[in-house]
Scaffold this motif. Structure first.
Motif, PDB file in Angstrom:
ATOM      1  N   GLU A  21       0.826  -1.212   0.000  1.00  0.00           N
ATOM      2  CA  GLU A  21       0.000   0.000   0.000  1.00  0.00           C
ATOM      3  C   GLU A  21       0.857   1.257   0.000  1.00  0.00           C
ATOM      4  OE1 GLU A  21      -3.752   1.927   2.481  1.00  0.00           O
ATOM      5  OE2 GLU A  21      -2.480   0.415   3.446  1.00  0.00           O
ATOM      6  N   LYS A  26      -1.088   4.928  -5.526  1.00  0.00           N
ATOM      7  CA  LYS A  26      -2.462   4.435  -5.620  1.00  0.00           C
ATOM      8  C   LYS A  26      -2.908   4.201  -7.064  1.00  0.00           C
ATOM      9  CE  LYS A  26      -7.010   5.126  -3.543  1.00  0.00           C
ATOM     10  NZ  LYS A  26      -7.832   5.971  -2.638  1.00  0.00           N
ATOM     11  N   ARG A  29      -1.610   0.793  -8.109  1.00  0.00           N
ATOM     12  CA  ARG A  29      -2.360  -0.293  -7.457  1.00  0.00           C
ATOM     13  C   ARG A  29      -3.740  -0.441  -8.085  1.00  0.00           C
ATOM     14  NH1 ARG A  29      -4.101   0.053  -2.783  1.00  0.00           N
ATOM     15  NH2 ARG A  29      -3.618   2.182  -2.102  1.00  0.00           N
ATOM     16  N   ARG A  30      -4.383   0.690  -8.363  1.00  0.00           N
ATOM     17  CA  ARG A  30      -5.709   0.639  -8.976  1.00  0.00           C
ATOM     18  C   ARG A  30      -5.642  -0.005 -10.361  1.00  0.00           C
ATOM     19  NH1 ARG A  30      -6.699   5.745  -9.218  1.00  0.00           N
ATOM     20  NH2 ARG A  30      -7.537   5.927  -7.114  1.00  0.00           N
TER      21      ARG A  30
END
Length: 248
Positions: A21, A26, A29-30
């Motif tokens: 994380e 982000k 990761r998305r």
């Protein structure tokens, strides 16, 4: 098994999820999550057909087509945005089994997998078999299977970290985990049948329900003296057994 799983989660899964994380932006990761979700859309499509829901099946097929092309191989979930408005709906063979009345079977807590049931383990295995069987390489190799499983597991761990923390801090973590999982799966199956959730899945409601279901232990039988002279005997008082959940 529960204590072993908790130890593995704290020693391996939790720190890896935390590093994943914080170590990846982000948007990256998305994109990974969208990519692996998109690869499983044919499984969602097939199961909606098996559940006799052609409308949702073809919406899912539309999502897969749009995201595989405009969405750059699924890295971007274009289909959920205007003008398409096709939200992601997870489905699978475990849901289909539940839809047709197959019960969850034994509740299981497995290392690296966590809470599940026998029905969900079997259903997940069938889900994972569809893509390699239908497409072949590279989806039948560990080069695909391991990253897909890892990303999905880490994203789940991140999304539900707050709830898992509440479960672990409860008076009976095993009971809380078991009932939360089974309650949510009941709600999933009810949703497929266009029915409301059969019960409240909050921890407070589940613990309250657990206390209500505990057996009542009656008081000891009256002695001979009490039988002979009931006018001086005290009224027997029932005692409620507030036993905790049993660890497997």
């Amino acid at each position: 098994a529960f204590e072993l799983t908790q130890n593995v989660d704290q020693a391996v899964v939790e720190p890896v999820a935390d590093a994943y994380e914080k170590g990846l932006p982000k948007p990256v990761r998305r994109g990974l999550r969208n990519f692996f979700r998109n690869l499983l859309e044919p499984v969602n499509f097939l199961n909606y057909l098996l559940q006799l829901k052609p409308g949702k099946a073809f919406e899912t097929l539309g999502r897969f087509t749009i995201n595989s092309t405009i969405g750059v191989a699924g890295l971007v979930d274009v289909a959920k945005e205007e003008p398409f408005n096709l939200p992601y709906r997870r489905n699978g063979f475990a849901n289909t089994l539940g839809y047709y009345g197959v019960g969850p079977g034994p509740f299981l807590v497995l290392p690296l997998i966590g809470a599940t049931s026998l029905r969900d383990v079997i259903g997940s295995g069938l889900d994972q078999a569809v893509l390699p069987f239908a497409v072949g390489k590279p989806f039948n190799t560990p080069l695909y299977a391991i990253p897909a499983y890892t990303v999905n597991s880490l994203e789940f761990r991140i999304d539900f970290d707050e709830k898992l923390e509440a479960i672990n801090e409860s008076d009976d973590p095993y009971f809380a985990l078991r009932e939360t999982y089974l309650c949510q799966r009941e709600a999933d199956i009810a949703g497929l049948k266009n029915r409301p959730p059969p019960r409240d899945c909050s921890l407070e409601a589940l613990f309250s329900e657990g206390l209500e279901d505990e057996p009542i232990i009656s008081a000891a039988p009256m002695s001979q003296e009490q039988v002979v002279a009931p006018e001086i005997a005290q009224e027997p008082t029932a005692t409620t057994n507030f036993g905790s959940g049993i660890c497997s």
